[in-house]
Design a protein around this motif. Sequence first.
Motif, mmCIF file in Angstrom:
data_model
loop_
_atom_site.group_PDB
_atom_site.id
_atom_site.type_symbol
_atom_site.label_atom_id
_atom_site.label_comp_id
_atom_site.label_asym_id
_atom_site.label_seq_id
_atom_site.Cartn_x
_atom_site.Cartn_y
_atom_site.Cartn_z
ATOM 1 N N GLY A 149 0.871 -1.334 -0.014
ATOM 2 C CA GLY A 149 0.063 0.036 0.122
ATOM 3 C C GLY A 149 0.760 1.352 0.063
ATOM 4 O O GLY A 149 0.407 2.487 -0.092
ATOM 5 N N ASP A 264 0.461 7.804 -1.213
ATOM 6 C CA ASP A 264 0.291 6.246 -1.593
ATOM 7 C C ASP A 264 -0.279 5.690 -0.268
ATOM 8 O O ASP A 264 -1.617 5.109 -0.447
ATOM 9 C CB ASP A 264 1.537 5.460 -2.065
ATOM 10 C CG ASP A 264 1.122 3.919 -2.372
ATOM 11 O OD1 ASP A 264 -0.113 3.648 -2.465
ATOM 12 O OD2 ASP A 264 2.179 3.371 -2.622
ATOM 13 N N THR A 268 -4.751 4.574 0.380
ATOM 14 C CA THR A 268 -5.171 3.538 0.813
ATOM 15 C C THR A 268 -5.995 3.622 2.190
ATOM 16 O O THR A 268 -7.175 3.393 2.257
ATOM 17 C CB THR A 268 -4.216 2.560 1.066
ATOM 18 O OG1 THR A 268 -3.297 2.469 0.049
ATOM 19 C CG2 THR A 268 -4.506 1.086 1.614
HETATM 20 MG MG MG Z 1 -1.630 3.078 -1.384
#
Ligand code: MG
Length: 319
Positions: A149, A264, A268
Motif C-alpha cells: 500500500g 500512496d 489506501t
Molecule cells: Mg496506497
Amino acid sequence: MLTSCANSPTKSQENFFAMDTYMTVEAYGENAEKAVLEAKEAVVNLEKLLSVNDENSEIYAVNHGKSPDLSEETFDLITLSLDIAEKTHGAFDPTVYPITVAWGFTTDEKHVPESGEIVSLLEKVGYEKAAVSGKKVVLQEGMKLDFGGIAKGYASDKCAEIMRENGVESAIINLGGNVYAIGKRPDGNLWRIGVADPSGEGVEDRAGLLSVSDCAVVTSGNYQRSFTQNGITYGHIIDPKTGYPADNDLLSVTVVAADGTLCDALSTALFVMGLEEAEKFCRENGGFDVILIAKDGEIYVTEGLSDKFTSERTVHTIS
Ligand code: MG
Ligand code: AMP
C-alpha cells in the motif's frame, strides 16, 4: 529507449514490470537517458528488498521470524508506514498482511476465508504491536509486514529524486497508477493526468483531468484488484479493524502532494475510512489534496485542486 525530433528535447523512456505492475518512466532533455535507467534500477532494487514473495528479500526474512539489520530504505519505509498507521488510527496498517494472505490476494487463488480464520488472524494484526529498535524491526510472533500500500509511492519519490539529481526538468513517472510529474511537459504545459471513473460512466471512463506539476498523484480503490464469489465482489484493500475488504460509500480516492509516499499510504487509508471520515481527516490535516469519488457518483475535492481538476460532473468542495 531514445527518440528525438527536430526542435524538441530528446525523450527517453523505459517500460518494465516490477512490484507486480507495469511501470513507465519517461523523461526529456539532457541526461534523460541516464536518469531513466537509474530510476528503473532504483525501483528494481527496492523490489528486491521489499518483495513479500522473494525468499531473498529483507521483508521475506522479517516475515519468517528472522531479524536482520535492515537496509536504510527498508528501515525508512517501516518507520514511515508505522507513522502513517498511527496518524490514520490504523486505517493504513502494514501489519494487515496475514489477512491479505488469507483472502488469497497474494496468489491466483482468491477466496473468502472462514470467519473464524479472520478472527484468529486479527490477533496478529496491529501496528501498535510493531516497533523499530536500532536497525531492526521488532514484531510479535506470527506478525507479518507488507508494503503493497505504500512501496510504489516510495519508489516514485526515489525516481523523482533521481530526475532532480540529474537535472531533468521534464518527466512523468507512472508506477502502476502511482504517478509522479516532474516540471512541465516538453511543450511547456502542465502534465495532465486522467482520474479514472470506477463506475465507467465518465468521458472515456474518466471522472476528470488533473493538471499538475512537481507532485505525485495516487489513486486507490477496490475496483483496482478484486474477485467475485457467489455474486459478491471483494477488493484488495482490507479494513484492518474487521479483516474484511473495505466496503463503504467510496469508489476511489486520489491523493495529490509532493510526497509520493504519503500520497500512496493516504490513498489506501482514506479509502478504508469511507467518505465522512475521509472528509474529516482532510479538514483536520493539511499538506495534501484529494479527489474522493463516491458510489452514488458524487465527486468531492479539497480546495487546493479547484483550479487543477476539471470534470464534466458536479464537483463538491471539501471545506
Ligand atoms: Mg496506497
Ligand atoms: P493501494 O493499491 O496503494 O491502495 O494498496 C493496496 C495494497 O496494500 C493491497 O494489495 C495490500 O497489499 C495492501 N493493503 C491492503 N489493505 C491495507 C491497509 N488497510 N493498510 C495497508 N496496506 C493494505
